[in-house]
Structure formats: structure tokens, C-alpha cells
Design an enzyme around this catalytic site. Structure first.
Site, PDB file in Angstrom:
ATOM      1  N   LYS A  90       2.221  -3.258  15.587  1.00  0.00           N
ATOM      2  CA  LYS A  90       1.586  -2.616  14.429  1.00  0.00           C
ATOM      3  C   LYS A  90       1.448  -3.650  13.328  1.00  0.00           C
ATOM      4  O   LYS A  90       2.400  -4.354  12.998  1.00  0.00           O
ATOM      5  CB  LYS A  90       2.474  -1.446  13.938  1.00  0.00           C
ATOM      6  N   GLN A 111       5.987  -9.160   9.846  1.00  0.00           N
ATOM      7  CA  GLN A 111       5.716  -7.741  10.122  1.00  0.00           C
ATOM      8  C   GLN A 111       6.793  -7.131  11.030  1.00  0.00           C
ATOM      9  O   GLN A 111       7.128  -5.957  10.893  1.00  0.00           O
ATOM     10  CB  GLN A 111       4.335  -7.620  10.785  1.00  0.00           C
ATOM     11  N   LYS A 114       9.669  -6.245   8.705  1.00  0.00           N
ATOM     12  CA  LYS A 114       9.205  -5.226   7.753  1.00  0.00           C
ATOM     13  C   LYS A 114       9.134  -3.875   8.452  1.00  0.00           C
ATOM     14  O   LYS A 114       9.634  -2.865   7.960  1.00  0.00           O
ATOM     15  CB  LYS A 114       7.811  -5.626   7.243  1.00  0.00           C
ATOM     16  N   LYS A 126      -0.219  -8.792  14.179  1.00  0.00           N
ATOM     17  CA  LYS A 126      -1.195  -9.101  13.111  1.00  0.00           C
ATOM     18  C   LYS A 126      -2.425  -9.703  13.758  1.00  0.00           C
ATOM     19  O   LYS A 126      -2.345 -10.286  14.841  1.00  0.00           O
ATOM     20  CB  LYS A 126      -0.592 -10.125  12.141  1.00  0.00           C
ATOM     21  N   GLY A 165      -5.678  -2.420   7.980  1.00  0.00           N
ATOM     22  CA  GLY A 165      -6.310  -3.380   7.077  1.00  0.00           C
ATOM     23  C   GLY A 165      -5.354  -4.430   6.538  1.00  0.00           C
ATOM     24  O   GLY A 165      -4.139  -4.325   6.679  1.00  0.00           O
ATOM     25  N   ASP A 166      -5.910  -5.432   5.940  1.00  0.00           N
ATOM     26  CA  ASP A 166      -5.189  -6.460   5.174  1.00  0.00           C
ATOM     27  C   ASP A 166      -6.268  -7.099   4.285  1.00  0.00           C
ATOM     28  O   ASP A 166      -7.291  -6.438   4.002  1.00  0.00           O
ATOM     29  CB  ASP A 166      -4.513  -7.480   6.107  1.00  0.00           C
ATOM     30  N   ASN A 241      -6.710  -3.897  -2.840  1.00  0.00           N
ATOM     31  CA  ASN A 241      -6.054  -2.636  -2.500  1.00  0.00           C
ATOM     32  C   ASN A 241      -4.624  -2.536  -3.054  1.00  0.00           C
ATOM     33  O   ASN A 241      -4.255  -1.531  -3.655  1.00  0.00           O
ATOM     34  CB  ASN A 241      -6.048  -2.484  -0.962  1.00  0.00           C
ATOM     35  N   SER A 380       1.072   3.977   7.343  1.00  0.00           N
ATOM     36  CA  SER A 380       0.289   3.820   8.577  1.00  0.00           C
ATOM     37  C   SER A 380       0.996   4.497   9.745  1.00  0.00           C
ATOM     38  O   SER A 380       0.368   5.173  10.562  1.00  0.00           O
ATOM     39  CB  SER A 380       0.100   2.333   8.909  1.00  0.00           C
TER      40      SER A 380
HETATM   41  P1  NDP Z   1      -7.791  -7.088  -0.608  1.00  0.00           P
HETATM   42  O1  NDP Z   1      -8.755  -7.736   0.280  1.00  0.00           O
HETATM   43  O2  NDP Z   1      -8.005  -5.681  -1.022  1.00  0.00           O
HETATM   44  O3  NDP Z   1      -7.612  -7.954  -1.924  1.00  0.00           O
HETATM   45  C1  NDP Z   1      -7.236  -9.299  -1.815  1.00  0.00           C
HETATM   46  C2  NDP Z   1      -7.007  -9.826  -3.208  1.00  0.00           C
HETATM   47  O4  NDP Z   1      -6.365 -11.079  -3.125  1.00  0.00           O
HETATM   48  C3  NDP Z   1      -8.292 -10.043  -3.966  1.00  0.00           C
HETATM   49  O5  NDP Z   1      -8.024  -9.804  -5.307  1.00  0.00           O
HETATM   50  C4  NDP Z   1      -8.592 -11.511  -3.714  1.00  0.00           C
HETATM   51  O6  NDP Z   1      -9.382 -12.104  -4.720  1.00  0.00           O
HETATM   52  C5  NDP Z   1      -7.201 -12.079  -3.722  1.00  0.00           C
HETATM   53  N1  NDP Z   1      -7.121 -13.292  -2.909  1.00  0.00           N
HETATM   54  C6  NDP Z   1      -7.338 -13.397  -1.579  1.00  0.00           C
HETATM   55  N2  NDP Z   1      -7.199 -14.653  -1.193  1.00  0.00           N
HETATM   56  C7  NDP Z   1      -6.899 -15.358  -2.305  1.00  0.00           C
HETATM   57  C8  NDP Z   1      -6.620 -16.709  -2.528  1.00  0.00           C
HETATM   58  N3  NDP Z   1      -6.653 -17.604  -1.538  1.00  0.00           N
HETATM   59  N4  NDP Z   1      -6.328 -17.075  -3.795  1.00  0.00           N
HETATM   60  C9  NDP Z   1      -6.289 -16.172  -4.802  1.00  0.00           C
HETATM   61  N5  NDP Z   1      -6.559 -14.872  -4.633  1.00  0.00           N
HETATM   62  C10 NDP Z   1      -6.835 -14.479  -3.395  1.00  0.00           C
HETATM   63  O7  NDP Z   1      -6.360  -7.259   0.111  1.00  0.00           O
HETATM   64  P2  NDP Z   1      -5.015  -6.437  -0.078  1.00  0.00           P
HETATM   65  O8  NDP Z   1      -4.874  -5.967  -1.470  1.00  0.00           O
HETATM   66  O9  NDP Z   1      -4.932  -5.466   1.022  1.00  0.00           O
HETATM   67  O10 NDP Z   1      -3.921  -7.563   0.226  1.00  0.00           O
HETATM   68  C11 NDP Z   1      -3.314  -8.343  -0.792  1.00  0.00           C
HETATM   69  C12 NDP Z   1      -1.978  -8.868  -0.286  1.00  0.00           C
HETATM   70  O11 NDP Z   1      -1.118  -7.775   0.057  1.00  0.00           O
HETATM   71  C13 NDP Z   1      -2.048  -9.733   0.973  1.00  0.00           C
HETATM   72  O12 NDP Z   1      -1.039 -10.703   0.900  1.00  0.00           O
HETATM   73  C14 NDP Z   1      -1.726  -8.757   2.098  1.00  0.00           C
HETATM   74  O13 NDP Z   1      -1.223  -9.407   3.233  1.00  0.00           O
HETATM   75  C15 NDP Z   1      -0.658  -7.921   1.392  1.00  0.00           C
HETATM   76  N6  NDP Z   1      -0.414  -6.582   1.958  1.00  0.00           N
HETATM   77  C16 NDP Z   1      -1.417  -5.687   2.146  1.00  0.00           C
HETATM   78  C17 NDP Z   1      -1.147  -4.430   2.633  1.00  0.00           C
HETATM   79  C18 NDP Z   1      -2.192  -3.386   2.791  1.00  0.00           C
HETATM   80  O14 NDP Z   1      -1.849  -2.267   3.193  1.00  0.00           O
HETATM   81  N7  NDP Z   1      -3.447  -3.647   2.481  1.00  0.00           N
HETATM   82  C19 NDP Z   1       0.225  -4.035   3.011  1.00  0.00           C
HETATM   83  C20 NDP Z   1       1.216  -5.029   2.694  1.00  0.00           C
HETATM   84  C21 NDP Z   1       0.896  -6.254   2.213  1.00  0.00           C
HETATM   85  P3  NDP Z   1     -10.817 -12.774  -4.352  1.00  0.00           P
HETATM   86  O15 NDP Z   1     -11.665 -11.644  -3.822  1.00  0.00           O
HETATM   87  O16 NDP Z   1     -11.289 -13.342  -5.636  1.00  0.00           O
HETATM   88  O17 NDP Z   1     -10.512 -13.796  -3.309  1.00  0.00           O
HETATM   89  O1  2IT Z   2       1.035  -6.477   5.716  1.00  0.00           O
HETATM   90  C1  2IT Z   2       1.004  -5.261   5.990  1.00  0.00           C
HETATM   91  O2  2IT Z   2       2.034  -4.599   6.114  1.00  0.00           O
HETATM   92  C2  2IT Z   2      -0.305  -4.616   6.150  1.00  0.00           C
HETATM   93  N1  2IT Z   2      -1.319  -5.282   5.975  1.00  0.00           N
HETATM   94  C3  2IT Z   2      -0.393  -3.178   6.575  1.00  0.00           C
HETATM   95  C4  2IT Z   2      -0.253  -3.066   8.060  1.00  0.00           C
HETATM   96  C5  2IT Z   2      -0.487  -1.688   8.622  1.00  0.00           C
HETATM   97  O3  2IT Z   2      -0.460  -1.598   9.860  1.00  0.00           O
HETATM   98  O4  2IT Z   2      -0.689  -0.717   7.887  1.00  0.00           O
END
Ligand code: NDP
Ligand code: 2IT
Length: 448
Positions: A90, A111, A114, A126, A165-166, A241, A380
Site C-alpha cells: 500500500k 511506507q 508508517k 510506492k 496519490g502522492d 493536498n 486509505s
Molecule cells: P501535491 O502534488 O498535492 O503538492 C505538492 C506540493 O509540493 C506542491 O506545492 C509543489 O509545488 C510542492 N513541491 C513538489 N516538489 C517540490 C520541489 N522539488 N521543491 C519545492 N516544492 C515542491 O502533493 P501532496 O500534497 O500530496 O504531497 C506533498 C508531500 O506530502 C510529499 O512529500 C508527499 O510524499 C507527502 N505525503 C502525501 C500524502 C498524501 O496523501 N497525498 C500522504 C503522506 C505524505 P510546485 O507545484 O510549485 O512544485
Molecule cells: O506517503 C503516503 O503515505 C501517501 N502518499 C499516501 C499513500 C496511500 O496509500 O494513501
């Protein structure tokens, strides 16, 4: 420290010299769990750590797709099925040009622990692609997702591997991926992906879950310190997100998020991202074709700092929600100089190991990613439960479960740290609590 741990870190280094992010997390996790490993000599006899650092399976594939001008493109697709001892693999899918094996192996490895911390039956995986969604039309995103899933579908399923998603993958992409899976397989395998839209098996609260979870986790830390978020300023990074969900819950809890950021700089909003209009605008930005954090500064008349990171802004609490290694030594020093007491990780591995050590040495309480951002994958797993029973739960029900899970992650981490003599070290505690369950399961399942 454990010679067994040292040896496995060294061997992992030799085997993967070109994977710095993967080596970073392996070093961090194995170093933390050394006292547990020392207390269990049977682990070494069973080559437990050697197995733990080697993914059960990794798939790499070609993704060929056509842009709106009819020009063909070729990207690389991946799925890392890291550890299935606790349940189906997952973990999310990341679409970003920096995606490579090192990034996905670091994410997959994190992961595993976590997911173990969530208490739910999920293994760790992943995947993703080096495809860059920035500037792509909706039709291009759809064609890419269809091409990606045409291959990925062979390797996943509701009882084998369940992506979500990520970075770069949200509800829209999950919809296109699910559509293609259904078309190719001709089967209602509803639980094959999570983060689905609500009309076909998505869970209420899943979009908010990661950000909300960070704040529910933080609430437990504040309670431990006889403190609250009320009236505190928060520096957030990212505007996607996770940052959106965090901003929403921060406002609800009486705090004030004053920054958001992207790859090209950050925005400072001294009035705070606290109104519904501002919080909802984050969603609009993230969904637009040329998504860019400066849009917020233009719309609400605040300052945009091009090429800068938000850590130069002084705050009480720091919550990185963008990407890996955005907090190095320079940023850690800024956080300490600001006099902040709290740092919670919404993003995965947002800080270097040196920066984490510096923060802790200077009295900052660190809520590590594996624990603090586990709310997303936890919901999830609750989405998988709802899909299995073909029912949907109310948002109150899901939110209450998320809250309970985040409290349990905090409490179990604190207990594990205490048990091994690390006081209230939530990094070591999360690593140990996550590891013990996976290690027990692997030992009981025999050599594999
Ligand atoms: P999104 O795609 O929704 O948003 C990503 C954000 O990060 C944007 O603001 C983007 O800005 C910025 N970003 C991406 N790459 C870079 C970079 N190289 N330098 C600076 N800014 C950057 O992703 P999420 O919000 O889902 O994910 C954000 C973080 O949270 C990641 O580390 C992800 O692994 C983690 N995460 C996500 C989960 C989820 O459920 N979605 C769960 C747990 C962790 P820009 O568009 O300007 O690049
Ligand atoms: O980093 C993370 O935990 C995620 N991007 C969410 C993974 C998931 O399966 O919901």
C-alpha cells in the site's frame, strides 16, 4: 552500536551506491532500531535486516503516450512492492520529473513502517513516474494515466497492491487510472486504488486526511507539553493536498498558517491562510494547468519571495508539506533561531538526518513523517474496508477513527521511546514501534 546494524547499513551502501535518498532513510531507521536488534539475536540468524532493506519486488516499465500536438513521449513507470508482511502493498504514486529508483525506494521503505504504525493491515509500497504534470492539458493527463495503468494493472489488485496519490497524483488522476483499470480488467475491483472520487467508492475525509492527521498528531504533542495551537503562527511549505488539509485544520484549531510554498518560492500572508476563501483557493491553484504558488500572492495581495524557502519566516510551529530534504542545516538553524518548539512533518523525509539531529539537540520536538503524516494512508486503508463491505461511512465516523489512529501512533511512539531509554524522542519511538510489528510478522512467516 549494534555491529549487525552497522554491517547491514554498509552492505546496503555498497549495493546501492547511486541511491542517496534510499540510503538516508535506511541509515536513519536502522540506527534508531539498533537497541531492539541487539535485544533479539535471532534477527541476525534469520537475516531479518538484509531482507528488510531489499524490496520484495520492483517493477520498471515504459510509458508511451501522445501529447495534444500528436507528438509521442516516453516516460519511465515504476512500482516498488517493498514489504507485504502486514497486508497488501500500500502506498502512493508520484508523478514528478525527479522520480527515480532512489526516491521511490526511500518512499517505499518509509511506507512500510508508517503503515505498520497505523495498526491497519497494510504492507508498504510506492510507485510513480518521471512524468511532469505541470503545464499538461487535461487530455494529456488522461492519456498518460491510461498508458501508465495499461501496464501497472498487471501488478496490482485489491488483495495484492493498492496504489493511491502522492505528489502530482490527486483525485483527477486516480479517476483516470481507475477508469483504465476497469476497462482493461472488466471487473469491479473497487479497492484496487484509494483516494477515489466519492461517487464510486472514495472515502469521505480522504482528501483532508493527511493534513488533518498531522494536526491530530500534533494535538497529542501539545497535550504532552500542556500547550495548545491556539494563537500560534505556523510556517507551512507546499500548497498541495497535504498543505491544504493542514491549513484547514490549523485555522479550525485557532492557529494561523502564514506561508505556503512551491518549487519557485514562497508566499508570506501575515493575516494568515484562515478564511474559507483562502483555503479553498489552494485547491483551485493545485488544480490549474499552470499551478504556481505565486497565484496566491497575486490574488490576495501578499508578498511572493522568488527562489526562497519559507523557513526564513519566524513562527511557533513549522510543518513542511512539500518534498524531501527541503530542510537542511541552514533551515534547521533558522527554525531554532526563531525559538520554535514544534516541528511536524507533513511531507515524506522533508529533513536531512543532520537537520533532524540539530533540531532535537536544540530542544525542538520533532513529529517525524512516518508518524505525523500517516493519516493519509490510514484513511486509505479505511477506504479499502468500506470498499470490501460495499458501504460508505459518514465523515464523522471516518474522522473519529482518524483521530483515534493518530493518538495511538503518538502514544505507541512515546511508549516505545520510553521503553528503550530515549525519553520523549518521537523519531526513535516511531521507528521502533513501526519496526517491531513488521519484524515480528516477518519472523513468524519464515524465510521470504
Ligand atoms: P501535491 O502534488 O498535492 O503538492 C505538492 C506540493 O509540493 C506542491 O506545492 C509543489 O509545488 C510542492 N513541491 C513538489 N516538489 C517540490 C520541489 N522539488 N521543491 C519545492 N516544492 C515542491 O502533493 P501532496 O500534497 O500530496 O504531497 C506533498 C508531500 O506530502 C510529499 O512529500 C508527499 O510524499 C507527502 N505525503 C502525501 C500524502 C498524501 O496523501 N497525498 C500522504 C503522506 C505524505 P510546485 O507545484 O510549485 O512544485
Ligand atoms: O506517503 C503516503 O503515505 C501517501 N502518499 C499516501 C499513500 C496511500 O496509500 O494513501
Amino acid at each position: 552500536m549494534s555491529t549487525y546494524v552497522d554491517r547491514v547499513i554498509e552492505e546496503t551502501r555498497k549495493k546501492n551506491p547511486d541511491q542517496p535518498e534510499f540510503l538516508q532513510t535506511v541509515t536513519e531507521v536502522l540506527t534508531s532500531v539498533a537497541p531492539v536488534v541487539d535485544a533479539h539475536p535471532e534477527y541476525e540468524k534469520a537475516a531479518l535486516l538484509e531482507r528488510l532493506v531489499e524490496p520484495e519486488r520492483q517493477v520498471m516499465f515504459r510509458v508511451a503516450w501522445v501529447d495534444d500536438e500528436g507528438k509521442p513521449h516516453v516516460n519511465r513507470g515504476y512500482r516498488i512492492q517493498f514489504n507485504g508482511a502486514l497486508g497488501p502493498y500500500k502506498g502512493g504514486l508520484r508523478f514528478h520529473p525527479t522520480v527515480n529508483l532512489s526516491i521511490l525506494k526511500f518512499l517505499g521503505f518509509e511506507q512500510v513502517f508508517k503503515n505498520s504504525l497505523t495498526t491497519l493491515p497494510i504492507g508498504g509500497g510506492k510507485g510513480g513516474s518521471d512524468f511532469d504534470p505541470h503545464g499538461k492539458s487535461d487530455a494529456e493527463i488522461m492519456r498518460f494515466c491510461q498508458a501508465f495503468m495499461t501496464e501497472l494493472q498487471r501488478h496490482i489488485g485489491p488483495n495484492t497492491d493498492v496504489p493511491a496519490g502522492d505528489i502530482g497524483v490527486g483525485g483527477r488522476e486516480i479517476g483516470y487510472l481507475f477508469g483504465q483499470y476497469r476497462r482493461v480488467r472488466d471487473s469491479w475491483d473497487n479497492g484496487v486504488l484509494t483516494g477515489k472520487p466519492l461517487t464510486y467508492g472514495g472515502s469521505l475525509i480522504r482528501p483532508e486526511a493527511t493534513g488533518y492527521g498531522v494536526l491530530y498528531y500534533a494535538k497529542n504533542v501539545f497535550a504532552h507539553e500542556n500547550d495548545t495551537l491556539e494563537g500560534k503562527t505556523v510556517v507551512l511549505s507546499g500548497y498541495g493536498n497535504v498543505a491544504w488539509g493542514a491549513a484547514k485544520k490549523i485555522a479550525e484549531m485557532g492557529g494561523k498558517a502564514v506561508t505556503i510554498s512551491g518549487h519557485n518560492g514562497y508566499v508570506y500572508d501575515p493575516d494568515g491562510i484562515v478564511t474559507e476563501e483562502k483555503i479553498n483557493y489552494l485547491l483551485e491553484m493545485r488544480a490549474s494547468k499552470n499551478a504556481n504558488v505565486k497565484m496566491y500572492a497575486d490574488k490576495f495581495g501578499c508578498q511572493f519571495f522568488e527562489g526562497k524557502k519559507p523557513y526564513e519566516v519566524k513562527a511557533d510551529v513549522y510543518i513542511p508539506c512539500a518534498t524531501q530534504n527541503e530542510v537542511g542545516m541552514d533551515e534547521a538553524k533558522l527554525i531554532v533561531d526563531a525559538g520554535a518548539k514544534y516541528y511536524f512533518e507533513g511531507a515524506n523525509m522533508p529533513a536531512t538526518n543532520e537537520a533532524l539531529a540539530y533540531l532535537q539537540e536544540h530542544g525542538v520536538i520533532v513529529g517525524p513523517a512516518k508518524a505525523a503524516n500517516a493519516g493519509g494512508v490510514a484513511v486509505s486503508a479505511l477506504e479499502m474496508s468500506q470498499n470490501s463491505e460495499r458501504l460508505s461511512w459518514t465523515s464523522e465516523e471516518v474522522d473519529a477513527k482518524l483521530n483515534t489512529i493518530m493518538t495511538s501512533i503518538h502514544d505507541e511512539s512515546a511508549k516505545a521511546a520510553e521503553k528503550y531509554g530515549f525519553g520523549y524522542d518521537l523519531i526513535k519511538g516511531a521507528n521502533i514501534a513501526g519496526f517491531v510489528k513488521v519484524a515480528d510478522a516477518m519472523m513468524s512467516q519464515g524465510l521470504f
